[in-house]
Design a protein around this motif. Structure first.
Motif, mmCIF file in Angstrom:
data_model
loop_
_atom_site.group_PDB
_atom_site.id
_atom_site.type_symbol
_atom_site.label_atom_id
_atom_site.label_comp_id
_atom_site.label_asym_id
_atom_site.label_seq_id
_atom_site.Cartn_x
_atom_site.Cartn_y
_atom_site.Cartn_z
ATOM 1 N N ALA A 1 3.432 -21.881 -6.574
ATOM 2 C CA ALA A 1 2.881 -21.403 -5.306
ATOM 3 C C ALA A 1 3.859 -20.478 -4.595
ATOM 4 C CB ALA A 1 2.528 -22.589 -4.410
ATOM 5 N N ALA A 2 5.143 -20.809 -4.630
ATOM 6 C CA ALA A 2 6.151 -20.004 -3.945
ATOM 7 C C ALA A 2 6.296 -18.638 -4.607
ATOM 8 C CB ALA A 2 7.486 -20.737 -3.929
ATOM 9 N N SER A 3 6.307 -18.618 -5.923
ATOM 10 C CA SER A 3 6.401 -17.355 -6.652
ATOM 11 C C SER A 3 5.200 -16.470 -6.349
ATOM 12 C CB SER A 3 6.495 -17.638 -8.155
ATOM 13 O OG SER A 3 6.507 -16.441 -8.897
ATOM 14 N N GLU A 4 4.034 -17.073 -6.323
ATOM 15 C CA GLU A 4 2.805 -16.338 -6.015
ATOM 16 C C GLU A 4 2.862 -15.790 -4.589
ATOM 17 O OE1 GLU A 4 -1.013 -15.260 -7.776
ATOM 18 O OE2 GLU A 4 0.546 -16.513 -8.636
ATOM 19 N N MET A 5 3.339 -16.600 -3.660
ATOM 20 C CA MET A 5 3.419 -16.175 -2.264
ATOM 21 C C MET A 5 4.347 -14.973 -2.107
ATOM 22 S SD MET A 5 2.379 -16.609 0.853
ATOM 23 C CE MET A 5 1.679 -18.253 0.997
ATOM 24 N N VAL A 6 5.468 -14.978 -2.782
ATOM 25 C CA VAL A 6 6.399 -13.849 -2.691
ATOM 26 C C VAL A 6 5.748 -12.575 -3.225
ATOM 27 C CG1 VAL A 6 8.583 -12.910 -3.567
ATOM 28 C CG2 VAL A 6 8.488 -15.258 -2.716
ATOM 29 N N LEU A 7 4.977 -12.702 -4.303
ATOM 30 C CA LEU A 7 4.242 -11.555 -4.837
ATOM 31 C C LEU A 7 3.324 -10.968 -3.771
ATOM 32 C CD1 LEU A 7 3.105 -9.756 -7.173
ATOM 33 C CD2 LEU A 7 1.471 -11.616 -7.619
ATOM 34 N N TYR A 8 2.561 -11.810 -3.113
ATOM 35 C CA TYR A 8 1.612 -11.341 -2.105
ATOM 36 C C TYR A 8 2.340 -10.768 -0.887
ATOM 37 C CZ TYR A 8 -2.674 -13.034 -4.366
ATOM 38 O OH TYR A 8 -3.744 -13.208 -5.213
ATOM 39 N N LEU A 9 3.443 -11.394 -0.488
ATOM 40 C CA LEU A 9 4.240 -10.854 0.617
ATOM 41 C C LEU A 9 4.717 -9.450 0.294
ATOM 42 C CD1 LEU A 9 6.381 -13.984 1.588
ATOM 43 C CD2 LEU A 9 4.789 -12.782 3.098
ATOM 44 N N ASN A 10 5.241 -9.282 -0.889
ATOM 45 C CA ASN A 10 5.787 -7.979 -1.281
ATOM 46 C C ASN A 10 4.716 -6.911 -1.405
ATOM 47 O OD1 ASN A 10 8.357 -9.091 -1.372
ATOM 48 N ND2 ASN A 10 8.338 -9.395 -3.588
ATOM 49 N N GLU A 11 3.530 -7.319 -1.827
ATOM 50 C CA GLU A 11 2.467 -6.346 -2.069
ATOM 51 C C GLU A 11 1.627 -6.030 -0.832
ATOM 52 O OE1 GLU A 11 1.762 -4.600 -4.839
ATOM 53 O OE2 GLU A 11 3.486 -5.476 -5.887
ATOM 54 N N LEU A 12 1.457 -6.984 0.067
ATOM 55 C CA LEU A 12 0.450 -6.834 1.116
ATOM 56 C C LEU A 12 0.965 -6.859 2.552
ATOM 57 C CD1 LEU A 12 -2.356 -9.074 -0.453
ATOM 58 C CD2 LEU A 12 -2.261 -6.577 -0.403
ATOM 59 N N GLN A 13 2.138 -7.431 2.805
ATOM 60 C CA GLN A 13 2.633 -7.464 4.186
ATOM 61 C C GLN A 13 3.146 -6.093 4.588
ATOM 62 O OE1 GLN A 13 5.865 -10.199 5.245
ATOM 63 N NE2 GLN A 13 4.792 -10.661 7.156
ATOM 64 N N ARG A 14 2.727 -5.636 5.746
ATOM 65 C CA ARG A 14 3.125 -4.324 6.235
ATOM 66 C C ARG A 14 4.345 -4.459 7.157
ATOM 67 N NH1 ARG A 14 1.866 -2.301 2.439
ATOM 68 N NH2 ARG A 14 2.185 -0.260 3.417
ATOM 69 N N PRO A 15 5.011 -3.355 7.496
ATOM 70 C CA PRO A 15 6.202 -3.431 8.359
ATOM 71 C C PRO A 15 5.954 -4.114 9.702
ATOM 72 C CG PRO A 15 6.103 -1.287 7.285
ATOM 73 C CD PRO A 15 4.814 -1.988 6.948
ATOM 74 N N ASN A 16 4.703 -4.073 10.194
ATOM 75 C CA ASN A 16 4.408 -4.732 11.470
ATOM 76 C C ASN A 16 4.200 -6.238 11.332
ATOM 77 O OD1 ASN A 16 1.868 -4.997 10.328
ATOM 78 N ND2 ASN A 16 0.770 -3.922 11.953
ATOM 79 N N GLY A 17 4.350 -6.778 10.108
ATOM 80 C CA GLY A 17 4.231 -8.218 9.900
ATOM 81 C C GLY A 17 2.857 -8.685 9.505
ATOM 82 N N LEU A 18 1.839 -7.841 9.675
ATOM 83 C CA LEU A 18 0.476 -8.216 9.327
ATOM 84 C C LEU A 18 0.165 -7.821 7.892
ATOM 85 C CD1 LEU A 18 -1.354 -7.240 12.644
ATOM 86 C CD2 LEU A 18 -0.350 -9.441 12.000
ATOM 87 N N PHE A 19 -1.038 -8.194 7.434
ATOM 88 C CA PHE A 19 -1.400 -8.010 6.033
ATOM 89 C C PHE A 19 -2.701 -7.232 5.901
ATOM 90 C CE2 PHE A 19 1.265 -11.696 6.239
ATOM 91 C CZ PHE A 19 1.995 -11.705 5.060
ATOM 92 N N TYR A 20 -2.684 -6.265 4.975
ATOM 93 C CA TYR A 20 -3.943 -5.645 4.580
ATOM 94 C C TYR A 20 -4.785 -6.691 3.856
ATOM 95 C CZ TYR A 20 -2.157 -0.871 5.398
ATOM 96 O OH TYR A 20 -1.673 0.279 5.943
ATOM 97 N N HIS A 21 -6.104 -6.524 3.947
ATOM 98 C CA HIS A 21 -6.995 -7.469 3.248
ATOM 99 C C HIS A 21 -6.738 -7.423 1.744
ATOM 100 C CE1 HIS A 21 -11.345 -9.265 3.012
ATOM 101 N NE2 HIS A 21 -10.440 -9.993 2.389
ATOM 102 N N ALA A 22 -6.485 -6.232 1.230
ATOM 103 C CA ALA A 22 -6.158 -6.012 -0.178
ATOM 104 C C ALA A 22 -5.458 -4.660 -0.255
ATOM 105 C CB ALA A 22 -7.424 -6.031 -1.039
ATOM 106 N N PRO A 23 -4.825 -4.326 -1.373
ATOM 107 C CA PRO A 23 -4.130 -3.042 -1.448
ATOM 108 C C PRO A 23 -5.011 -1.835 -1.147
ATOM 109 C CG PRO A 23 -3.492 -4.433 -3.288
ATOM 110 C CD PRO A 23 -4.620 -5.137 -2.598
ATOM 111 N N ASP A 24 -6.292 -1.933 -1.479
ATOM 112 C CA ASP A 24 -7.213 -0.819 -1.258
ATOM 113 C C ASP A 24 -8.075 -0.993 -0.011
ATOM 114 O OD1 ASP A 24 -8.530 -2.995 -2.345
ATOM 115 O OD2 ASP A 24 -9.883 -1.810 -3.613
#
Length: 354
Positions: free
Chosen positions: A175-198
């Motif tokens: 779960a932790a490894s997966e979470m880091v993947l999503y953090l790196n891919e989807l969290q923006r500089p303002n701290g929020l997250f895009y729904h998906a990369p596209d």
């Protein structure tokens, strides 16, 4: 003293106490029909509402409520067995978190035997799998990975539950490894997250899934875990941003960064759960964030109607690269997407203060 009371997470006026709210929502759940996914299987919103009700029953030592919730599950071992979700998608596998929660409360082995395969198959590549699923599996991630922010509660909750009942660190590591993947891919500089990369929009409940998922992981991860610092950093960055985007009324909007968008309850409740937990566990500065959490809770409660149904809940939402799509989503009443995180907040408020 007055300032302390107004910013406390332990003292609330009548009608807003977690005991009152929890009782209304949990007993309301026991009266509801199943909410089936595709008309076939227990859906993830129902599962989370069930989990929240169980946690409330356990923390308040409400044996009557616990019996009602267990009785609701009992047919899934027999006459309703066909409603058990198949194990082929994040929205299906998360069901395992429910029998694993029942196992933690009752210690009955049958719940463990039913629930654990849902966690295990999330990392067991099926024979019939596509190239993308194989690629994720080869990299050590779940073959169910799709980089939608919703996933990081669905995956996290069943894996952390499996860790709690087995003590096997592989579930936390996954779960932790997966979470880091999503953090790196989807969290923006303002701290929020895009729904998906596209899909470059800050959808409220989607971000709520991330907030709640990080919260669940941080509750279980040892201080020394290799990924804890990264996840805590992502969590704190998000909480700082949410503090900025909270409306004057105390809510968060369907699109978090759009002031003219409507206030949405399920995302607000998920953020509030994350904030309460952060204050209680010492991940956030109490003086700075307890008032944010309290303001949100006080704003949330009036959205519960006389029947015990939460209003202004965004319906189930697929990703779409269209901002207006999120503005136009239907607003449900009593939707399990909203009922569940309200109960998570209740339980977090009832937990001891660090």
């Amino acid at each position: 003293m007055l300032f302390a009371q107004k910013n406390s997470l332990a003292r609330f006026p009548k009608g807003h106490t977690p005991e009152e709210v929890g009782k209304r929502l949990a007993y309301r759940f026991t009266d509801r029909k199943h909410a089936l996914h595709m008309g076939k299987w227990i859906s993830y919103p129902e599962t989370f509402n069930w989990n929240g009700s169980l946690k409330f029953a356990a923390i308040t030592h409400n044996e009557e409520l616990l019996k009602l919730l267990k009785n609701r599950f009992e047919p899934l071992f027999s006459s309703e067995q066909q409603l058990l979700p198949i194990q082929n998608h994040v929205d299906m596998n998360m069901f395992g978190s429910l029998p694993l929660e029942l196992y933690q409360i009752t210690k009955e082995q049958r719940y463990l035997q039913l629930g654990l395969p849902y966690a295990d198959t999330q990392w067991l590549l099926p024979e019939k799998s596509n190239a993308k699923e194989k690629e994720w599996a080869d990299k050590g991630y779940s073959w169910q990975t799709r980089l939608w922010i919703d996933d990081m509660y669905m995956i996290t909750i069943v894996q952390t539950q499996a860790y709690k009942v087995t003590g096997d660190s592989k579930y936390l590591d996954r779960a932790a490894s997966e979470m880091v993947l999503y953090l790196n891919e989807l969290q923006r500089p303002n701290g929020l997250f895009y729904h998906a990369p596209d899909v470059p929009f800050y959808w409220g409940r989607g971000n709520g899934w991330m907030a709640a998922g990080m919260t669940e992981l941080l509750r279980s991860l040892p201080e020394t875990h290799i990924h804890r610092a990264r996840i805590l950093e992502g969590y704190r960055t998000m909480m700082k941003s949410l503090k900025t985007y909270q409306t004057k009324a105390g809510m968060w909007n369907q699109l978090i960064d759009e002031p003219d968008c409507w206030a949405e309850t399920s995302g607000t409740a998920m953020f509030t759960y994350a904030l309460i937990s952060g204050v209680k566990h010492g991940w956030l500065n109490k003086k700075e964030y307890a008032p944010v959490a309290r303001k949100a809770w006080m704003a949330m409660v009036p959205y519960i109607n006389d029947k015990g149904d939460v209003t202004e809940v965004c319906i189930g939402t697929n990703k779409k690269n269209d901002k207006q799509y999120y503005y136009d989503r239907k607003r449900n009443v009593g939707d399990f997407h909203g009922q569940a995180p309200y109960l998570w907040c209740v339980v977090a408020l009832l937990e001891g203060v660090k």
